[in-house]
Scaffold this active site. Structure first.
Site, PDB file in Angstrom:
ATOM      1  CB  THR A  12      -0.889   0.022   1.266  1.00 58.43           C
ATOM      2  OG1 THR A  12      -1.644  -1.177   1.304  1.00 58.43           O
ATOM      3  CG2 THR A  12      -1.820   1.223   1.247  1.00 58.43           C
ATOM      4  CE  LYS A  42      -5.075  -0.754   1.590  1.00 55.42           C
ATOM      5  NZ  LYS A  42      -5.155  -1.978   2.285  1.00 55.42           N
TER       6      LYS A  42
HETATM    7  P1  NAD Z   1       5.858  -5.455   7.763  1.00 51.43           P
HETATM    8  O1  NAD Z   1       6.572  -4.293   8.323  1.00 51.43           O
HETATM    9  O2  NAD Z   1       5.434  -6.579   8.655  1.00 51.43           O
HETATM   10  O3  NAD Z   1       6.740  -6.113   6.586  1.00 51.43           O
HETATM   11  C1  NAD Z   1       7.519  -5.396   5.670  1.00 51.43           C
HETATM   12  C2  NAD Z   1       8.709  -6.279   5.309  1.00 51.43           C
HETATM   13  O4  NAD Z   1       9.447  -5.651   4.272  1.00 51.43           O
HETATM   14  C3  NAD Z   1       9.673  -6.476   6.482  1.00 51.43           C
HETATM   15  O5  NAD Z   1       9.907  -7.867   6.671  1.00 51.43           O
HETATM   16  C4  NAD Z   1      10.948  -5.745   6.033  1.00 51.43           C
HETATM   17  O6  NAD Z   1      12.147  -6.350   6.508  1.00 51.43           O
HETATM   18  C5  NAD Z   1      10.823  -5.858   4.536  1.00 51.43           C
HETATM   19  N1  NAD Z   1      11.586  -4.857   3.788  1.00 51.43           N
HETATM   20  C6  NAD Z   1      11.635  -3.512   3.962  1.00 51.43           C
HETATM   21  N2  NAD Z   1      12.416  -2.931   3.024  1.00 51.43           N
HETATM   22  C7  NAD Z   1      12.868  -3.935   2.236  1.00 51.43           C
HETATM   23  C8  NAD Z   1      13.721  -3.996   1.102  1.00 51.43           C
HETATM   24  N3  NAD Z   1      14.252  -2.887   0.582  1.00 51.43           N
HETATM   25  N4  NAD Z   1      13.966  -5.194   0.551  1.00 51.43           N
HETATM   26  C9  NAD Z   1      13.443  -6.336   1.060  1.00 51.43           C
HETATM   27  N5  NAD Z   1      12.631  -6.356   2.142  1.00 51.43           N
HETATM   28  C10 NAD Z   1      12.360  -5.172   2.724  1.00 51.43           C
HETATM   29  O7  NAD Z   1       4.592  -4.849   6.997  1.00 51.43           O
HETATM   30  P2  NAD Z   1       3.238  -5.616   6.569  1.00 51.43           P
HETATM   31  O8  NAD Z   1       2.222  -5.511   7.664  1.00 51.43           O
HETATM   32  O9  NAD Z   1       3.583  -6.947   6.004  1.00 51.43           O
HETATM   33  O10 NAD Z   1       2.726  -4.629   5.425  1.00 51.43           O
HETATM   34  C11 NAD Z   1       3.313  -4.634   4.133  1.00 51.43           C
HETATM   35  C12 NAD Z   1       2.468  -3.776   3.235  1.00 51.43           C
HETATM   36  O11 NAD Z   1       1.127  -4.280   3.232  1.00 51.43           O
HETATM   37  C13 NAD Z   1       2.373  -2.308   3.684  1.00 51.43           C
HETATM   38  O12 NAD Z   1       2.409  -1.491   2.540  1.00 51.43           O
HETATM   39  C14 NAD Z   1       1.015  -2.245   4.381  1.00 51.43           C
HETATM   40  O13 NAD Z   1       0.449  -0.958   4.358  1.00 51.43           O
HETATM   41  C15 NAD Z   1       0.214  -3.238   3.562  1.00 51.43           C
HETATM   42  N6  NAD Z   1      -0.931  -3.836   4.248  1.00 51.43           N
HETATM   43  C16 NAD Z   1      -0.808  -4.318   5.512  1.00 51.43           C
HETATM   44  C17 NAD Z   1      -1.915  -4.899   6.138  1.00 51.43           C
HETATM   45  C18 NAD Z   1      -1.814  -5.461   7.535  1.00 51.43           C
HETATM   46  O14 NAD Z   1      -2.849  -5.754   8.139  1.00 51.43           O
HETATM   47  N7  NAD Z   1      -0.620  -5.652   8.074  1.00 51.43           N
HETATM   48  C19 NAD Z   1      -3.146  -4.983   5.456  1.00 51.43           C
HETATM   49  C20 NAD Z   1      -3.231  -4.513   4.143  1.00 51.43           C
HETATM   50  C21 NAD Z   1      -2.110  -3.937   3.547  1.00 51.43           C
END
Ligand code: NAD
Length: 299
Positions: A96, A171
């Protein structure tokens, strides 16, 4: 079955990549966190040393990263993946992020003949694990046809919203509306409760009347009304206030960039930001009820 690179294995990306492995795809993963990579190795994925190593030779490159700056750094510029990928690759960014960055990555991909879609999701960690996410996709019809083959193994509703960036706009619209009807639902339930109504009875009345909405129907914010809702479990998320504040910020950016005044969205963003700043960022977003109760002098 396809060869897939998956970059970003956090709360969402981890279970999504796991579902691709379970579906029989040949999945190679990369995350900055070694622990996250090891979890996927245990689930049957190959682990690469870098995003480029994961993506090289893959038919599909998927990413699930925190924000626009991570997506831009991963794909754009001389060191970005787009400059190195074969034009036959299909790139799907499920993160997102701001619509402007999604459009920028889409334009850069298109200039290189690479198919790109922004494919943000609706549904949280539970839906990611269950493979029941909704995907809102922005890109060409040809890329959408390829995308749905993979997205179907992680979700059940897959929509083509329009060109690159349209997934992020969809979204933003959805989550802005979600915030607004959650706050409205809390207000109505609290007003009823203060006037002697049982919130469970009031909920039934409104569910059978014109106030019916998703927050009331499947995510009731009043403790005790719905045993499985976060409200009945001390507002354990669910969908965190921190993430709602992030999504409302993105929605407001979309409104601003289109010169559109969205007073309800702005108010929702202000209320959720105050709630976050009061230390509630890690609670479920339905906990905004507590703020409304406190604001009127009750908790
Ligand atoms: P999170 O912080 O748990 O995971 C993000 C991951 O990305 C981490 O493991 C981090 O180490 C990795 N990362 C960061 N930079 C990186 C890079 N340059 N290369 C490789 N890996 C890298 O976040 P999440 O909850 O999994 O959310 C991810 C996305 O999904 C966000 O954009 C969030 O807004 C969206 N989202 C989350 C939810 C939710 O409920 N958690 C729901 C819908 C959408």
């Amino acid at each position: 079955m396809a060869t897939v690179a998956f970059i970003g294995l956090g709360n969402m990306g981890g279970p999504m990549a796991t579902n691709l492995v379970k579906a029989g795809h040949q999945v190679t993963v990369f995350d900055l966190s070694a622990a996250a990579c090891e979890q996927l190795r245990a689930a049957g994925a190959a682990v690469a040393e870098s995003a480029l190593a994961a993506a090289t030779g893959a038919e599909y490159v998927l990413s699930m990263l925190p924000a626009g700056k991570h997506v831009a750094a991963t794909y754009l510029g001389e060191d970005g993946l787009l400059a190195r990928l074969d034009p036959s690759t299909t790139v799907l960014d499920c993160s997102t992020i701001d619509a402007a960055t999604a459009r920028r990555v889409g334009e850069a991909a298109s200039a290189l003949g690479i198919g790109f879609m922004d494919t943000p999701v609706s549904g949280g960690v539970a839906a990611a694990a269950a493979g029941t996410l909704a995907f809102m996709c922005g890109g060409s019809a040809a890329t959408f046809d390829k995308a749905r083959l993979i997205l179907a193994d992680m979700g059940k509703n897959i929509f083509h919203a329009g060109p690159a960036g349209a997934g992020q706009v969809a979204k933003g619209c959805n989550n802005m509306l979600l915030a607004i009807h959650m706050i409205g639902t809390c207000e109505a339930l609290e007003m009823g409760a203060r006037n002697g109504l049982d919130p469970a009875v009031l909920s039934e009345i409104m569910l059978a009347s014109s106030g019916r909405n998703w927050s009331l129907e499947v995510y009731n914010p009043y403790p005790g009304v719905m045993p499985n809702a976060p409200a009945s479990n001390a507002y354990k998320p669910g969908f965190m206030v921190d993430l709602m504040v992030k999504d409302l910020g993105l929605a407001l950016e979309i409104a601003e960039q289109s010169d559109f005044d969205n007073p309800m969205g702005q108010l929702a963003q202000a209320l959720y930001s105050q709630h976050q700043q009061a230390g509630n960022g890690q609670l479920d977003f339905s906990s905004i009820l507590r703020k409304l109760q406190g604001a009127a002098g009750q908790s």
